[in-house]
Every structure is written in C-alpha cells, then in structure tokens.
Scaffold this active site. Structure first.
Site, PDB file in Angstrom:
ATOM      1  N   LYS A  82      53.984  43.417 -48.198  1.00 14.83           N
ATOM      2  CA  LYS A  82      53.456  42.780 -49.415  1.00 14.83           C
ATOM      3  C   LYS A  82      54.304  43.174 -50.614  1.00 14.83           C
ATOM      4  O   LYS A  82      54.584  42.355 -51.484  1.00 14.83           O
ATOM      5  CB  LYS A  82      51.986  43.169 -49.619  1.00 14.83           C
TER       6      LYS A  82
ATOM      7  N   HIS B  86      44.786  29.921 -16.356  1.00 13.84           N
ATOM      8  CA  HIS B  86      45.764  28.881 -16.058  1.00 13.84           C
ATOM      9  C   HIS B  86      47.181  29.327 -16.371  1.00 13.84           C
ATOM     10  O   HIS B  86      48.093  28.518 -16.384  1.00 13.84           O
ATOM     11  CB  HIS B  86      45.408  27.602 -16.835  1.00 13.84           C
TER      12      HIS B  86
ATOM     13  N   GLU C  79      45.312  47.932 -36.422  1.00 14.01           N
ATOM     14  CA  GLU C  79      45.293  48.499 -37.778  1.00 14.01           C
ATOM     15  C   GLU C  79      44.655  49.890 -37.836  1.00 14.01           C
ATOM     16  O   GLU C  79      45.154  50.766 -38.528  1.00 14.01           O
ATOM     17  CB  GLU C  79      44.575  47.546 -38.746  1.00 14.01           C
TER      18      GLU C  79
HETATM   19  C1  F6R Z   1      43.777  45.371 -44.380  1.00 14.58           C
HETATM   20  C2  F6R Z   1      43.629  44.152 -43.612  1.00 14.58           C
HETATM   21  C3  F6R Z   1      44.590  43.024 -43.812  1.00 14.58           C
HETATM   22  C4  F6R Z   1      44.216  42.168 -45.046  1.00 14.58           C
HETATM   23  C5  F6R Z   1      45.219  41.025 -45.227  1.00 14.58           C
HETATM   24  C6  F6R Z   1      44.837  40.067 -46.350  1.00 14.58           C
HETATM   25  O1  F6R Z   1      42.632  46.190 -44.210  1.00 14.58           O
HETATM   26  O2  F6R Z   1      42.764  44.073 -42.783  1.00 14.58           O
HETATM   27  O3  F6R Z   1      44.600  42.239 -42.643  1.00 14.58           O
HETATM   28  O4  F6R Z   1      42.919  41.648 -44.896  1.00 14.58           O
HETATM   29  O5  F6R Z   1      46.486  41.552 -45.496  1.00 14.58           O
HETATM   30  O6  F6R Z   1      44.544  40.750 -47.527  1.00 14.58           O
HETATM   31  P1  F6R Z   1      43.211  40.369 -48.341  1.00 14.58           P
HETATM   32  O7  F6R Z   1      42.083  40.610 -47.366  1.00 14.58           O
HETATM   33  O8  F6R Z   1      43.177  41.294 -49.510  1.00 14.58           O
HETATM   34  O9  F6R Z   1      43.355  38.928 -48.709  1.00 14.58           O
END
Ligand code: F6R
Length: 353
Positions: free
Chosen positions: A347, A253, A237
């Site tokens: 998303k 293994h 990320e």
């Molecule tokens: C972004 C990140 C992602 C979010 C994940 C869930 O910085 O690290 O992995 O954590 O998409 O979103 P939240 O944390 O808002 O539930």
C-alpha cells in the site's frame, strides 16, 4: 503441556490483542446488528433489483457471505467487485455498497470515483478515511464502523452491517430469528475454542497443531464455500502461512487428479474439509469419496462439521472456529498475528507512485 496452554505465550506474541477480538466476536456481531438497524435508509433503496459490493480483502469477504445468503434465499443477485473501476451493468436499479474498513483502499476509491457518473443508489461502510469524506461530500449514507481493530478482525461489523441492511431493505428473508440462533452458536464455539480451554479438549488448538508446519488446503461447498476462503485468508494473515482454498463439487473435476506430484507437496499438506449437514446429499457423498482419494495418496486430511440449524449460524460458527485455528497456528509459528507488513509495504509503495 502444550505451548498453546501457556498464558505468557499469548502476552508475548499477541501484544495487540488479536485473541481479544476473537473473544469479542459474538458481542460485536450483536452490536453491529443493532447499529445497522439504526441506519435508516431512503425508501427507494429497497426497490433495487441487484446489489454490487465493492471492497478488498477483509472488507470484501462480508460481501461474499451476503451474496451466498442471497443465493440461498433465492433473493436479489449480488456481485462482489474486488477490483478497480466499476462493473458495466451498474445502473439506477443497482445498490452500490462501498466497504472499506480504513476508507483508503485504492481499488475501492477508484470504484467510488467511477460510480459518481451513474445513477446507482450508493452507500458506504467504513471507519473513515477518504471514503467517508467523499461519501459525505456527495451526500449519500455512511454506516460508520466504531470498532478499532485490523480490518479482518472487524468482520462482525463489515458482514453483520450488510446483513442488517439487507434485512431492513427486505433484500433477503428476515434473519431476526437466525441471528438469535447464531449468537448462541457463537457463544458455544467461543466456549469450546477459547484460549482457557486446554488442548486436550479444544478442537481449534488440536486442529492448529495438526496444521503446524504444513501447507493448509481448505475445502468447502455451498454455504461453506466462502467460509473456506475466510479460513485461507486468516491462515495467510494471522498465521503468516501458506494456505489455499477450493470448492466442491468443482474440485472433483480437476484438483483430485493433481494429488500425486510433486510428492513432497502432498506429503507436506493437510486438507481440511468443512462440511455442513445442509449440503446437497450428492455433495456430501463427494466429501466422503474425496477423503478416500486423499487417503489413497496418503495426504493428511480432517473433516470439520458445522453446527447450528440455520445457514447463518453454521457459516458464522465456522468463521469463528477458523479464526481461532489461525490464531493458535500463529502462536505455534511464533509470530504476532496482528501485523501484515507485506500488505502495508504494497500500500505504501503504491501510494508513492
Ligand atoms: C488487513 C486485511 C486486509 C484489508 C485490505 C483492504 O487486516 O484484512 O485484507 O482488509 O487490505 O483494506 P480495507 O479493509 O481498509 O479496505
């Protein structure tokens, strides 16, 4: 002079200040601990016999860390649920914790919705969103995170809040002394790996330079298994780079047999072995033997040793070091560490259908 020693580079590539979040990491751990002490949960929450933590990505990794500490303490069983729906074994003796920084992650909301028909004790850790609204409607406790950052940079809050809650409920051994030690270890890592420390004496800048242009594979074991996962996801990320993680002794293994083909993959990889003096001595021996096998196949590798006395200090110290490595690797890749456009894209597409 290395580009990593040039302050203008950070201004240009890190306008949202991911580096600042790393500098604040020790202080935010302290603040999150104090916050969680103020929560005050109903006494029946202490009588559960298992815990399920629902979350994804940066909001789930803290759950993995607390699961590991509970295993090391031989205390309550903890499961981390990174999916839609609800594990079938959730019952009235379960503490069900929903962890979502934004409060809008659909897998976590789906788990929340399904959980309403169960008598489990429930608790939300979030900054707001649908999760906070729904939890308040249902009348169960919400630990509000008051730190503005990308979810993964709020790790001190998402993890230390869990630590404080487990501590207060007596679900792990008392971590007050270990927390003090952890703050000292974090201060010393920040002192060695901070941006102002030049490459010549900065272990995080040196490691990022070795990883640059290569695929990173992070090995961990025992208390460092989930730390290896955190390094992997931060390199994905923050540095926008390929990275994978594996665990010892399991990888002895299978993975060791696959170092040969395709030869370009081995030649373009670096294996980082995260090691702790607290590991089982046979596992430590396996680290050395694995390095021999990597050397035989001419695969670049580096061992990184955890510092500190307690498991907690070693785990969090290694997290901060890995976070710095991923930040410096982002600078070397010429990318802004903050944005995660592919996660945003997914998303937004999912919310349209
Ligand atoms: C972004 C990140 C992602 C979010 C994940 C869930 O910085 O690290 O992995 O954590 O998409 O979103 P939240 O944390 O808002 O539930």
């Amino acid at each position: 002079m290395s580009v990593l020693d040039s302050p203008p580079l950070y201004k240009q590539l890190d306008p949202s200040g991911m580096l600042g979040h790393l500098h604040r990491f020790p202080e935010e751990c302290r603040r999150a601990w104090d916050n969680s002490m103020r929560l005050g949960l109903p006494s029946e929450y202490a009588s559960v016999n298992k815990v399920v933590i629902s979350g994804m990505g940066g909001s789930a990794i803290g759950g993995e860390f607390i699961r590991r500490l509970a295993v090391l303490d031989n205390s309550v069983p903890v499961a981390v649920h990174r999916d839609y729906g609800l594990p079938p074994f959730v019952d009235r003796d379960t503490l069900l914790i929903f962890s979502s920084y934004s409060g809008n992650t659909e897998e976590t909301i789906s788990c929340f919705t399904e959980s309403l028909s169960t008598p489990a004790r429930k608790l939300a850790i979030t900054t707001g969103g649908k999760l906070k609204e729904l939890a308040q409607q249902e009348g169960f406790p919400v630990l509000a995170i008051d730190y503005a950052s990308p979810p993964r940079a709020a790790f001190p809050h998402s993890f230390v809040s869990l630590l404080g809650i487990f501590n207060a409920l007596g679900l792990i051994r008392d971590k007050t002394a270990d927390s003090q030690e952890t703050l000292q270890v974090l201060g010393s890592i920040a002192g060695q790996a901070g941006q102002g420390v030049p490459l010549a004496s900065n272990p995080a800048k040196q490691l990022a330079t070795q990883l640059h242009g290569r695929v990173t594979v992070v090995y961990g074991a025992g208390l460092l298994t989930e730390v290896a996962q955190r390094w992997k996801t931060q390199i994905n990320e923050n540095s926008k780079a390929w990275a994978f993680h594996e665990a010892l002794p399991e990888l002895n293994h299978n993975a060791v047999v696959g170092y040969q083909f395709p030869p370009e993959v081995g030649a373009g990889a670096v294996v980082v072995l995260l090691h702790s003096p607290l590991l089982h001595q046979r596992v430590s021996l396996r680290y050395h033997l694995t390095q021999e096998l990597l050397a035989r196949q001419a695969v670049k590798h580096r061992m990184v040793e955890a510092t500190g006395r307690s498991a907690l200090a070693q785990m969090l110290g290694m997290v901060l070091l890995g976070d710095y490595v991923s930040l410096y690797l982002a600078m070397l890749n010429g990318v802004d560490p903050t944005g995660v456009p592919q996660i945003d894209y997914l998303k937004s597409r999912l919310s349209q259908s």
